[in-house]
Design a protein around this motif. Structure first.
Motif, mmCIF file in Angstrom:
data_model
loop_
_atom_site.group_PDB
_atom_site.id
_atom_site.type_symbol
_atom_site.label_atom_id
_atom_site.label_comp_id
_atom_site.label_asym_id
_atom_site.label_seq_id
_atom_site.Cartn_x
_atom_site.Cartn_y
_atom_site.Cartn_z
ATOM 1 N N ASP A 53 15.500 3.969 -14.555
ATOM 2 C CA ASP A 53 15.361 4.405 -13.238
ATOM 3 C C ASP A 53 16.355 3.689 -12.162
ATOM 4 O O ASP A 53 16.932 4.165 -11.377
ATOM 5 N N PHE A 54 16.219 2.337 -12.583
ATOM 6 C CA PHE A 54 16.669 1.356 -11.682
ATOM 7 C C PHE A 54 18.260 1.614 -11.612
ATOM 8 O O PHE A 54 18.965 1.540 -10.746
ATOM 9 N N PHE A 55 18.798 1.823 -13.006
ATOM 10 C CA PHE A 55 20.249 2.083 -13.156
ATOM 11 C C PHE A 55 20.548 3.561 -12.670
ATOM 12 O O PHE A 55 21.725 3.943 -12.997
ATOM 13 N N ASN A 56 19.693 4.549 -12.277
ATOM 14 C CA ASN A 56 19.913 5.821 -12.060
ATOM 15 C C ASN A 56 20.559 6.431 -13.226
ATOM 16 O O ASN A 56 21.553 7.255 -13.169
ATOM 17 N N VAL A 57 19.999 6.017 -14.552
ATOM 18 C CA VAL A 57 20.565 6.649 -15.693
ATOM 19 C C VAL A 57 19.508 7.828 -16.227
ATOM 20 O O VAL A 57 18.138 7.491 -16.240
ATOM 21 N N ASP A 58 19.693 8.924 -16.398
ATOM 22 C CA ASP A 58 18.779 10.188 -16.815
ATOM 23 C C ASP A 58 18.624 9.985 -18.143
ATOM 24 O O ASP A 58 19.377 9.674 -19.021
ATOM 25 N N ILE A 59 17.355 10.028 -18.668
ATOM 26 C CA ILE A 59 16.857 10.064 -19.846
ATOM 27 C C ILE A 59 16.757 11.741 -20.562
ATOM 28 O O ILE A 59 16.235 12.642 -19.883
#
Length: 416
Positions: free
Chosen positions: A303-309
């Motif tokens: 979430d810190f990197f704004n990467v969707d899982i």
């Protein structure tokens, strides 16, 4: 005259636009540190000025390891098991590391390094570790099962150098290795600023095994606090001199035995009770009101990197992110009297509906997808739900609770 006025207006607007130019977005970086084997109560009574200062500026939370007691997800409070729970965001029933021998990790549950490398190919990674197996076995560097993934920099393996670091009964060689590992982390982070770094420090656990609750152990915790300070100083240097935003997390992998602090591995409160300290103070209500888990670090970093899982991985993760609003926690299920009984705890206002779904397969464990079938729509405000469920031709079922901003999971053993 009109032309002159128009020119002046455009000039003024141009200056105004330049004055309001956007500030470049800060580049995000993460470093997480595991200080081995410091229970919650030991940390609170030890002299840790650096960790105290980080927590005062950022945040502190009580935490836990060991999985979910008396369920399939119960997890030994052992070092490598805890590391891998952090790295994968899952408990041992999934990542399959049950001891320090690291016999057969299930690499179908990716570590945070591999997942982010897949999501951000140019991401730079590093490990600074007093134990080589963290890189070669847990991260699984250069193994076929991890698709030969490699970290961009490593500084480890010194425990195998018996000439440079002669082994002694008082474990001073581990103390010396922790010192050079933290020194190198300071140097490399200052100079190269990898995007994601893991620092592992071992000496505190060795003193726990050797001396238990003692002056020697307290001194070891203070020593590790100093090592954390070196790395924190490097992060502060980067934030001051470069356009970077760093997430800095420090935690431990397990607590200590109740009797004398020499052991660990069981499910006593003291062995399960840990802590988490970070430089951030903008976390969500979940972090601020809960005893967080070591498995929460994985989704927090993404979430810190704004990467969707992807949904298929979200359905497996056992952790909850410290970022963004979260509705519920502690999704649990059991099978009794031919019925499924579910429960959950609220975090925010529970005005929404959610769905519960199940799968009779566990294909993700083998590297493929599971097919989830919707069981029911539930009101989150009810915090529990029961439904008749005939026994399937399987020993267990996987269940997920899907809200507007979360997917939580539980595995249920089908028996009366």
């Amino acid at each position: 005259m009109k032309l002159l006025k128009l020119l002046l207006i455009f000039l003024f607007l141009g200056i105004g636009c330049k004055a309001k130019e956007e500030v470049p977005v800060k580049k995000k970086k993460v470093v997480f540190i595991i200080v081995d084997g410091v229970s919650n109560d030991q940390l609170k009574k030890a002299n840790t000025p650096i960790l105290d200062a980080i927590a005062e500026k950022g945040s502190y939370s009580d935490a836990f390891v060991g999985g979910i007691k008396e369920t399939i997800a119960e997890t030994p409070t052992i070092s490598a098991v805890g590391y891998n729970s952090l790295l994968t965001g899952t408990w041992a029933n999934k990542h399959n590391v049950y001891g320090n021998s690291i016999h057969k990790p299930n690499y179908n549950y990716p570590t945070i390094f591999r997942f982010l490398k897949d999501s951000i190919p140019d991401l730079k990674t590093a490990i600074f570790s007093t134990w080589l197996d963290n890189r070669t076995k847990l991260v699984g560097e250069n193994l076929p099962a991890t698709r030969k993934m490699k970290l961009d920099y490593h500084y480890d393996g010194f425990e195998l150098d018996t000439v440079g670091f002669p082994h002694d009964r008082k474990r001073k060689y581990i103390r010396n290795i922790d010192s050079i590992v933290s020194n190198e982390a300071n140097r490399y982070i200052k100079k190269e600023a990898p995007d994601v770094s893991w620092v592992y420090l071992q000496f505190s656990d060795d003193m726990g095994h050797g001396y238990g609750d003692s002056k020697e152990f307290d001194e070891a915790v203070y020593f590790e606090d100093t090592n954390v300070g070196k790395i924190y100083e490097a992060v502060n240097y980067r934030e001051k001199n470069f356009n970077e935003d760093w997430l800095f997390i420090v935690t431990t992998d397990h607590g200590r035995s109740v009797e004398d602090g020499r052991g660990h591995g069981g499910q006593s409160d003291r062995e399960r009770s840990t802590w988490m300290i970070t430089n951030k103070n903008d976390f969500n209500k979940y972090f601020k009101t809960s005893t967080v888990g070591i498995v929460d670090v994985f989704p927090t970093i993404t979430d810190f990197f704004n990467v969707d899982i992807p949904a298929e991985l979200q359905q497996e993760l056992d952790g909850i992110s410290f970022y963004n609003s979260k509705s519920v926690k502690n999704f649990r299920g059991e099978y009794e009297n031919d019925s499924l009984h579910f429960s959950w705890d609220g975090i925010e206002q529970l005005e929404e509906n959610a769905t519960i779904s199940f799968s009779t397969t566990n294909n993700f464990k083998k590297g493929s997808k599971d097919n989830f079938i919707e069981l029911a729509t539930v009101k989150l405000s009810d915090t529990k739900f029961t439904k008749a469920f005939p026994t399937e031709k399987t020993d267990t079922i996987k269940c997920i609770l899907t809200t507007k901003n979360q997917i939580l999971n539980t595995t249920i053993i089908l028996k009366n």
